[in-house]
Motif scaffolding. Structure first.
Motif, PDB file in Angstrom:
ATOM      1  N   SER A  77      29.990  32.690  34.386  1.00 26.97           N
ATOM      2  CA  SER A  77      30.941  32.339  35.444  1.00 26.97           C
ATOM      3  C   SER A  77      31.740  31.084  35.134  1.00 26.97           C
ATOM      4  N   ASN A  78      31.348  30.386  34.055  1.00 27.86           N
ATOM      5  CA  ASN A  78      32.021  29.150  33.640  1.00 27.86           C
ATOM      6  C   ASN A  78      31.988  28.093  34.753  1.00 27.86           C
ATOM      7  N   ILE A  79      30.761  27.857  35.255  1.00 23.20           N
ATOM      8  CA  ILE A  79      30.574  26.865  36.322  1.00 23.20           C
ATOM      9  C   ILE A  79      29.388  25.965  35.989  1.00 23.20           C
ATOM     10  N   MET A 137      30.085  36.129  41.652  1.00 25.02           N
ATOM     11  CA  MET A 137      29.511  37.405  42.065  1.00 25.02           C
ATOM     12  C   MET A 137      29.822  38.515  41.057  1.00 25.02           C
ATOM     13  N   GLU A 138      31.060  38.592  40.619  1.00 25.20           N
ATOM     14  CA  GLU A 138      31.436  39.654  39.684  1.00 25.20           C
ATOM     15  C   GLU A 138      30.734  39.499  38.337  1.00 25.20           C
ATOM     16  N   GLU A 139      30.713  38.290  37.810  1.00 27.35           N
ATOM     17  CA  GLU A 139      30.048  38.064  36.526  1.00 27.35           C
ATOM     18  C   GLU A 139      28.539  38.306  36.642  1.00 27.35           C
ATOM     19  N   SER A 184      36.868  45.872  39.581  1.00 30.22           N
ATOM     20  CA  SER A 184      38.262  45.495  39.791  1.00 30.22           C
ATOM     21  C   SER A 184      39.107  46.347  38.858  1.00 30.22           C
ATOM     22  N   GLU A 185      40.415  46.273  38.994  1.00 28.03           N
ATOM     23  CA  GLU A 185      41.305  47.081  38.158  1.00 28.03           C
ATOM     24  C   GLU A 185      41.134  46.785  36.681  1.00 28.03           C
ATOM     25  N   MET A 226      41.254  34.834  40.932  1.00 32.58           N
ATOM     26  CA  MET A 226      40.001  35.100  41.621  1.00 32.58           C
ATOM     27  C   MET A 226      39.334  33.762  41.936  1.00 32.58           C
ATOM     28  N   ASP A 227      38.836  33.615  43.157  1.00 33.95           N
ATOM     29  CA  ASP A 227      38.190  32.354  43.515  1.00 33.95           C
ATOM     30  C   ASP A 227      36.812  32.244  42.849  1.00 33.95           C
TER      31      ASP A 227
END
Length: 196
Positions: free
Chosen positions: A32-34, A8-10, A94-95, A1-2
């Protein structure tokens, strides 16, 4: 995942747990680990992120559900029953992620509608899309000589949409109410009125 998708997901997961206002940029960064710079590389602000999250995870979901129901091969009555029950079903990011309860999603959306004009605009657009879908189903039923033609389809679609949305809001406020039974019962009563 980019990186942008991960942010966005986190963020969406955090928003679902705590609401928009109570999630800090620092929490988003950590989840997000950023770095802070990494966040601002992808988003101008938390508000910009919020709008992107709502568009991706809520409105895309709603609108894709309506598109799928348009292709549904059932009767007009089955389409009316299926559209709302499909929208309020559980969804997944997501799955690998857990399912999201519609009540949580709706309450988050209401927080966004109240605070952000762009989200309010998307919300209104969704309800117009839903209204048009219902009217198309009714027009199709009239063309098949199933539904009465002496009732204006736009007025009837508005009435049906109001009943559907009201039932969903009651279910959100009163979770013990069996939504599927209530929605099916409402559509059955309406159907008796609108069919020949």
């Amino acid at each position: 995942m980019d990186t942008k998708s991960r942010i966005m997901e986190e963020s969406f997961k955090l928003f679902l747990k705590k609401g928009f206002v109570d999630v800090s940029l620092n929490e988003i960064r950590k989840a997000s680990n950023i770095t802070t710079g990494g966040f601002y590389y992808h988003f101008d602000s938390k508000d910009t992120l919020l709008v992107a999250v709502i568009e991706k995870y809520i409105f895309n979901y709603f609108n894709s559900t309506i598109r799928q129901i348009r292709d549904f091969e059932g009767t007009p009555k089955e389409k009316l029953k299926t559209v709302i029950l499909s929208i309020i079903g559980e969804t997944q990011l997501s799955e690998s992620s857990e399912k999201i309860d519609y009540r949580t999603l709706h309450l988050l959306l209401m927080e966004g509608v109240k605070k952000y004009e762009i989200i309010s605009k998307h919300y209104t657009e969704f309800y117009y899309n839903l209204l048009n879908f219902i009217r198309d189903v009714l027009d199709d039923g009239a063309a098949q000589d199933i539904i009465r033609r002496d009732i204006d389809s736009t007025e009837l679609a508005t009435f049906i949409q109001t009943s559907m949305v009201g039932t969903v809001l009651m279910w959100i406020a009163m979770p013990e109410m069996p939504i599927e039974n209530r929605m099916n019962s409402n559509i059955d009563h309406l159907w008796n009125y609108i069919t020949k």
